[in-house]
Design a protein around this motif. Sequence first.
Motif, PDB file in Angstrom:
ATOM      1  N   THR A 168       0.847  -1.186   0.000  1.00  0.00           N
ATOM      2  CA  THR A 168       0.000   0.000   0.000  1.00  0.00           C
ATOM      3  C   THR A 168       0.882   1.235   0.000  1.00  0.00           C
ATOM      4  O   THR A 168       1.940   1.261   0.633  1.00  0.00           O
ATOM      5  CB  THR A 168      -0.917   0.021   1.244  1.00  0.00           C
ATOM      6  OG1 THR A 168      -1.699  -1.161   1.271  1.00  0.00           O
ATOM      7  CG2 THR A 168      -1.843   1.230   1.209  1.00  0.00           C
ATOM      8  N   TYR A 169       0.446   2.250  -0.736  1.00  0.00           N
ATOM      9  CA  TYR A 169       1.209   3.498  -0.810  1.00  0.00           C
ATOM     10  C   TYR A 169       0.249   4.679  -0.665  1.00  0.00           C
ATOM     11  O   TYR A 169      -0.877   4.648  -1.154  1.00  0.00           O
ATOM     12  CB  TYR A 169       1.924   3.599  -2.157  1.00  0.00           C
ATOM     13  CG  TYR A 169       2.459   4.979  -2.461  1.00  0.00           C
ATOM     14  CD1 TYR A 169       3.628   5.439  -1.857  1.00  0.00           C
ATOM     15  CD2 TYR A 169       1.794   5.825  -3.345  1.00  0.00           C
ATOM     16  CE1 TYR A 169       4.127   6.708  -2.129  1.00  0.00           C
ATOM     17  CE2 TYR A 169       2.288   7.096  -3.624  1.00  0.00           C
ATOM     18  CZ  TYR A 169       3.446   7.527  -3.014  1.00  0.00           C
ATOM     19  OH  TYR A 169       3.932   8.780  -3.279  1.00  0.00           O
ATOM     20  N   THR A 170       0.686   5.685   0.038  1.00  0.00           N
ATOM     21  CA  THR A 170      -0.061   6.926   0.130  1.00  0.00           C
ATOM     22  C   THR A 170       0.891   8.094  -0.099  1.00  0.00           C
ATOM     23  O   THR A 170       1.966   8.153   0.500  1.00  0.00           O
ATOM     24  CB  THR A 170      -0.764   7.082   1.498  1.00  0.00           C
ATOM     25  OG1 THR A 170      -1.240   8.437   1.629  1.00  0.00           O
ATOM     26  CG2 THR A 170       0.153   6.778   2.647  1.00  0.00           C
ATOM     27  N   ASN A 171       0.503   8.983  -0.976  1.00  0.00           N
ATOM     28  CA  ASN A 171       1.356  10.122  -1.306  1.00  0.00           C
ATOM     29  C   ASN A 171       1.571  11.021  -0.095  1.00  0.00           C
ATOM     30  O   ASN A 171       2.639  11.616   0.077  1.00  0.00           O
ATOM     31  CB  ASN A 171       0.718  10.921  -2.445  1.00  0.00           C
ATOM     32  CG  ASN A 171       1.608  12.058  -2.910  1.00  0.00           C
ATOM     33  OD1 ASN A 171       2.719  11.858  -3.363  1.00  0.00           O
ATOM     34  ND2 ASN A 171       1.109  13.281  -2.769  1.00  0.00           N
ATOM     35  N   TYR A 172       0.577  11.079   0.781  1.00  0.00           N
ATOM     36  CA  TYR A 172       0.663  11.954   1.953  1.00  0.00           C
ATOM     37  C   TYR A 172       1.740  11.472   2.926  1.00  0.00           C
ATOM     38  O   TYR A 172       2.519  12.261   3.458  1.00  0.00           O
ATOM     39  CB  TYR A 172      -0.694  12.015   2.645  1.00  0.00           C
ATOM     40  CG  TYR A 172      -0.713  12.871   3.889  1.00  0.00           C
ATOM     41  CD1 TYR A 172      -0.719  14.264   3.806  1.00  0.00           C
ATOM     42  CD2 TYR A 172      -0.716  12.282   5.158  1.00  0.00           C
ATOM     43  CE1 TYR A 172      -0.723  15.048   4.948  1.00  0.00           C
ATOM     44  CE2 TYR A 172      -0.727  13.064   6.311  1.00  0.00           C
ATOM     45  CZ  TYR A 172      -0.729  14.447   6.200  1.00  0.00           C
ATOM     46  OH  TYR A 172      -0.731  15.221   7.329  1.00  0.00           O
TER      47      TYR A 172
ATOM     48  N   TRP B 179       3.673   2.534   5.009  1.00  0.00           N
ATOM     49  CA  TRP B 179       2.682   1.534   5.408  1.00  0.00           C
ATOM     50  C   TRP B 179       3.251   0.127   5.212  1.00  0.00           C
ATOM     51  O   TRP B 179       2.829  -0.602   4.326  1.00  0.00           O
ATOM     52  CB  TRP B 179       1.403   1.691   4.577  1.00  0.00           C
ATOM     53  CG  TRP B 179       0.552   2.841   5.032  1.00  0.00           C
ATOM     54  CD1 TRP B 179       0.932   3.881   5.818  1.00  0.00           C
ATOM     55  CD2 TRP B 179      -0.821   3.047   4.716  1.00  0.00           C
ATOM     56  NE1 TRP B 179      -0.099   4.741   6.015  1.00  0.00           N
ATOM     57  CE2 TRP B 179      -1.202   4.264   5.351  1.00  0.00           C
ATOM     58  CE3 TRP B 179      -1.762   2.354   3.966  1.00  0.00           C
ATOM     59  CZ2 TRP B 179      -2.488   4.787   5.247  1.00  0.00           C
ATOM     60  CZ3 TRP B 179      -3.045   2.884   3.869  1.00  0.00           C
ATOM     61  CH2 TRP B 179      -3.404   4.071   4.507  1.00  0.00           C
TER      62      TRP B 179
END
Length: 229
Positions: free
Chosen positions: A204-208, A214
């Motif tokens: 999982t990746y989140t730009n924020y 994660w």
Amino acid sequence: GLVGSEMCIRDSTNTYQSVPLDDEKGNVFTLGVKKDITDKTTVAVHYDWTKMSNSIARLPVVHEGSLVYSPVNAKEDKKSINLTLDHQFDEHFTLSASYSHMKDKWMAKDGWSLDPSWGHKNPQDVNTAINKLRPQNIYTADLTYENDKLSVSLFGNYYTGLNTEAYTSNRFFVLDLAANYEFKKDWILFGTVSNLTNQAWENTYTNYLGIGAWPQPGRSFMLGVKYKF
């Protein structure tokens, strides 16, 4: 599909509009072939094609200084292939293996385009990064040993083709181990070891939060007893 929802989208006039979403519609085609090579070996291939003339996607937009995801009707063209192999070595050992690949393309419906100031290279692409945020290839293998009341399974996942703009590596190999032993009628002792090699990996990746924010759990153990009744 979603009915009665609304989207918030900025068009070429640089204004926000609230537009009702239409129901999803399209076609899904699946072609599969399964073949017994020998009495101990079976192979199969499945090809799936999803062609949606009206699907619902999430469009990342900047609204009042924050990145928000607005639902939007779009065209979707998704293609995937899956190969499987099942083989029995002898009365104790069996192997199941598979390979999967998928590519998803989302485009704005006719008449819509994205504001160039958002930085999208293609003004019709409503989800530029979707294929960068997951593994391009997934290989799995499950080697199982069974002997009377004992069964042991070694399960491996190998992910390749990950984009290093979103992940700390372009590939991850993860192993799990599980065992069951029926020590008494209807009583089963079981144990599992997840992430056997204590691999550091993400799916999982989140730009924020950024790359590697994660991570998946490290090595973990479970031991217990099951009773069948």
